[in-house]
Design a protein around this motif. Structure first.
Motif, mmCIF file in Angstrom:
data_model
loop_
_atom_site.group_PDB
_atom_site.id
_atom_site.type_symbol
_atom_site.label_atom_id
_atom_site.label_comp_id
_atom_site.label_asym_id
_atom_site.label_seq_id
_atom_site.Cartn_x
_atom_site.Cartn_y
_atom_site.Cartn_z
ATOM 1 N N LYS A 12 0.787 -1.301 0.145
ATOM 2 C CA LYS A 12 0.052 0.078 -0.108
ATOM 3 C C LYS A 12 0.908 1.243 0.054
ATOM 4 C CE LYS A 12 -3.836 2.201 2.459
ATOM 5 N NZ LYS A 12 -3.346 3.612 2.845
ATOM 6 N N SER A 13 2.057 1.368 0.739
ATOM 7 C CA SER A 13 2.734 2.388 0.825
ATOM 8 C C SER A 13 3.614 2.529 -0.439
ATOM 9 C CB SER A 13 3.869 2.068 2.097
ATOM 10 O OG SER A 13 4.645 1.064 1.634
ATOM 11 N N LEU A 14 3.900 1.496 -1.309
ATOM 12 C CA LEU A 14 4.419 1.486 -2.327
ATOM 13 C C LEU A 14 3.809 2.045 -3.697
ATOM 14 C CD1 LEU A 14 6.622 -1.767 -2.469
ATOM 15 C CD2 LEU A 14 7.552 0.505 -2.031
ATOM 16 N N THR A 15 2.487 1.937 -3.409
ATOM 17 C CA THR A 15 1.694 2.385 -4.736
ATOM 18 C C THR A 15 0.889 3.434 -4.419
ATOM 19 O OG1 THR A 15 -0.235 1.200 -3.422
ATOM 20 C CG2 THR A 15 1.018 -0.260 -4.962
ATOM 21 N N THR A 16 1.119 4.433 -3.522
ATOM 22 C CA THR A 16 0.678 5.488 -3.114
ATOM 23 C C THR A 16 0.803 6.625 -4.534
ATOM 24 O OG1 THR A 16 2.747 6.427 -2.168
ATOM 25 C CG2 THR A 16 0.621 5.574 -0.655
ATOM 26 N N LEU B 197 1.305 5.592 -7.503
ATOM 27 C CA LEU B 197 0.851 4.827 -8.961
ATOM 28 C C LEU B 197 -0.620 4.958 -9.213
ATOM 29 C CD1 LEU B 197 2.916 1.473 -8.176
ATOM 30 C CD2 LEU B 197 3.498 3.557 -9.626
ATOM 31 N N PRO B 198 -1.124 4.613 -10.383
ATOM 32 C CA PRO B 198 -2.354 4.552 -10.755
ATOM 33 C C PRO B 198 -3.237 3.806 -9.445
ATOM 34 C CG PRO B 198 -1.252 4.258 -12.656
ATOM 35 C CD PRO B 198 -0.193 4.075 -11.307
ATOM 36 N N PRO B 199 -4.564 4.413 -9.267
ATOM 37 C CA PRO B 199 -5.482 3.815 -8.404
ATOM 38 C C PRO B 199 -5.759 2.256 -8.579
ATOM 39 C CG PRO B 199 -6.295 5.930 -9.188
ATOM 40 C CD PRO B 199 -5.146 5.551 -10.054
ATOM 41 N N ILE B 200 -5.885 2.026 -9.990
ATOM 42 C CA ILE B 200 -6.044 0.456 -10.274
ATOM 43 C C ILE B 200 -5.082 -0.434 -9.710
ATOM 44 C CG2 ILE B 200 -4.835 0.777 -12.502
ATOM 45 C CD1 ILE B 200 -7.996 -1.439 -11.575
ATOM 46 N N VAL B 201 -3.754 0.278 -9.388
ATOM 47 C CA VAL B 201 -2.707 -0.704 -9.029
ATOM 48 C C VAL B 201 -2.958 -0.934 -7.374
ATOM 49 C CG1 VAL B 201 -0.399 -0.959 -8.550
ATOM 50 C CG2 VAL B 201 -1.060 0.267 -10.701
ATOM 51 N N SER B 202 -3.469 0.135 -6.949
ATOM 52 C CA SER B 202 -3.786 0.015 -5.429
ATOM 53 C C SER B 202 -4.788 -1.139 -5.099
ATOM 54 C CB SER B 202 -4.233 1.358 -4.937
ATOM 55 O OG SER B 202 -3.186 2.141 -4.902
ATOM 56 N N ARG B 203 -5.790 -1.357 -6.249
ATOM 57 C CA ARG B 203 -6.981 -2.043 -5.828
ATOM 58 C C ARG B 203 -6.153 -3.720 -5.981
ATOM 59 N NH1 ARG B 203 -12.005 -0.636 -6.708
ATOM 60 N NH2 ARG B 203 -12.388 1.398 -7.547
ATOM 61 N N PHE B 204 -5.219 -4.071 -6.419
ATOM 62 C CA PHE B 204 -4.664 -5.369 -6.263
ATOM 63 C C PHE B 204 -3.953 -5.553 -5.078
ATOM 64 C CE2 PHE B 204 -5.455 -4.607 -10.833
ATOM 65 C CZ PHE B 204 -6.172 -5.755 -11.013
ATOM 66 N N VAL B 205 -3.240 -4.673 -4.266
ATOM 67 C CA VAL B 205 -2.780 -4.985 -3.200
ATOM 68 C C VAL B 205 -3.494 -6.282 -2.311
ATOM 69 C CG1 VAL B 205 -2.124 -4.030 -0.778
ATOM 70 C CG2 VAL B 205 -1.966 -2.856 -2.830
ATOM 71 N N PRO B 206 -4.822 -6.244 -1.970
ATOM 72 C CA PRO B 206 -5.272 -7.193 -1.219
ATOM 73 C C PRO B 206 -5.021 -8.574 -1.746
ATOM 74 C CG PRO B 206 -7.024 -5.399 -1.639
ATOM 75 C CD PRO B 206 -5.776 -5.048 -2.260
ATOM 76 N N PHE B 207 -5.026 -8.706 -3.074
ATOM 77 C CA PHE B 207 -4.685 -9.808 -3.745
ATOM 78 C C PHE B 207 -3.217 -10.508 -3.481
ATOM 79 C CE2 PHE B 207 -2.534 -12.301 -7.319
ATOM 80 C CZ PHE B 207 -2.997 -13.445 -7.212
#
Length: 322
Positions: free
Chosen positions: A166-170, A172-182
């Protein structure tokens, strides 16, 4: 024999050929059917009596072959294949779709704040701990200390992975953050399942010949079984955690979703549920439930015992768990 039904039907094995993916898929669509969760204790007990009586050579009068197979699949969905004990209801594979669609849907919806990430990863790993314990292979007990260590390790691994990504994707585009849970779920599965089944890795799981005669316990068989389960579990998560984020990312730009943001969670949960209905049985079917291994890959002492007792045995079989 009482009744007209033949006693030659082999209900120790699934109804469909487990040597093919389609046969395994049909088998697991029956095992993971969410409707089985709603069956009453009386229905489960009736199925248990039918199955155990048939195995003992007694047939219920008027019982048809379809009714026998139905009873067998109800029995398999609720009772552990090694211990014969009734499994805790939310730990059964038939509870995977309703439980996971709720938890995964919420993980994918509430991923923006740190408290939400921590809470839903904790909920998910608590559920996974129950599932992994319920569907372990073998009949040996697991201690409270082992359960606690597995639970804490998996939960910590999932939370650290989720927060780190989550900290690494701040930026990046929002779509990338959505894959953090996976990513967090995949990492946690690699930790949770081996830890929950660590006793099997140390002492082995029961291996049998093709007729089900127990030959001993093998840690090498346990390693293969656990690896297959980890792959299947991650596979189950891929469609449910990869497809809905892409759809939701597009839907949230639509006017009606902006007007009714309250629809976000239920739509997400529904999409996850739709994916899981198919992903759960199909990924369970990636490997046979009754897995096999060449005798030459077993531990040296077990190989020696098997060869002395029956030199014709070249392959052993074991329940890989789910």
């Amino acid at each position: 024999m009482s009744g007209d039904l033949s006693l030659n039907i082999n209900i120790k094995e699934p109804r469909w050929d487990q040597g093919t993916f389609m046969g395994r898929a049909k088998h697991f669509f029956m095992i993971t059917d969410p409707r089985n969760v709603l069956l009453s204790s009386e229905t489960l007990e009736e199925a248990r009596v039918i199955v155990e009586s048939y195995r003992a050579g007694s047939v219920k009068p008027g019982l048809t072959e379809d009714e026998l197979w139905r009873a067998k699949y109800i029995y398999d969905s609720a009772f552990h294949p090694d211990t014969g004990e009734k499994m805790f209801v939310i730990g059964r594979m038939s509870a995977q779709v309703p439980m996971n669609m709720s938890i995964t849907g919420c993980m994918l919806t509430f991923y923006r704040t740190t408290p939400a990430v921590v809470f839903w990863q904790w909920v998910n790993q608590s559920f996974n701990a129950i599932v992994n314990y319920t569907n372990r292979s073998g009949d040996a007990p697991i201690t409270v200390n082992q359960l606690s260590a597995a639970y804490i390790s998996a939960t910590t691994g999932a939370v650290v992975t989720a927060l780190g990504l989550k900290s690494l994707t701040t930026r990046l585009p929002p779509i990338v953050s959505r894959f953090v849970p996976f990513a967090a779920v995949a990492a946690a599965n690699c930790i949770n399942i081996p830890f929950m089944r660590q006793r099997e890795l140390k002492y082995g799981i029961p291996v049998t010949d093709e007729n089900g005669n127990r030959l001993g316990e093998s840690p090498n068989a346990a390693k293969q079984a656990i690896m297959q389960v980890v792959v299947s579990r991650i596979g189950m998560a891929v469609p449910a955690m990869a497809i809905p984020p892409v759809i939701m990312n597009a839907l949230e730009k639509k006017a009606f979703m902006k007007r009714f943001p309250i629809l976000n969670a239920p739509v997400q949960v529904g999409l996850v549920g739709l994916c899981l209905v198919f992903a759960t049985p199909l990924c369970c079917a990636l490997f046979p439930q009754k897995s096999s291994m060449s005798v030459s890959k077993l531990e040296a002492d077990l190989q020696e015992r098997i060869q002395q007792a029956n030199p014709n045995i070249t392959t052993v079989y074991f329940n890989k768990g789910l």
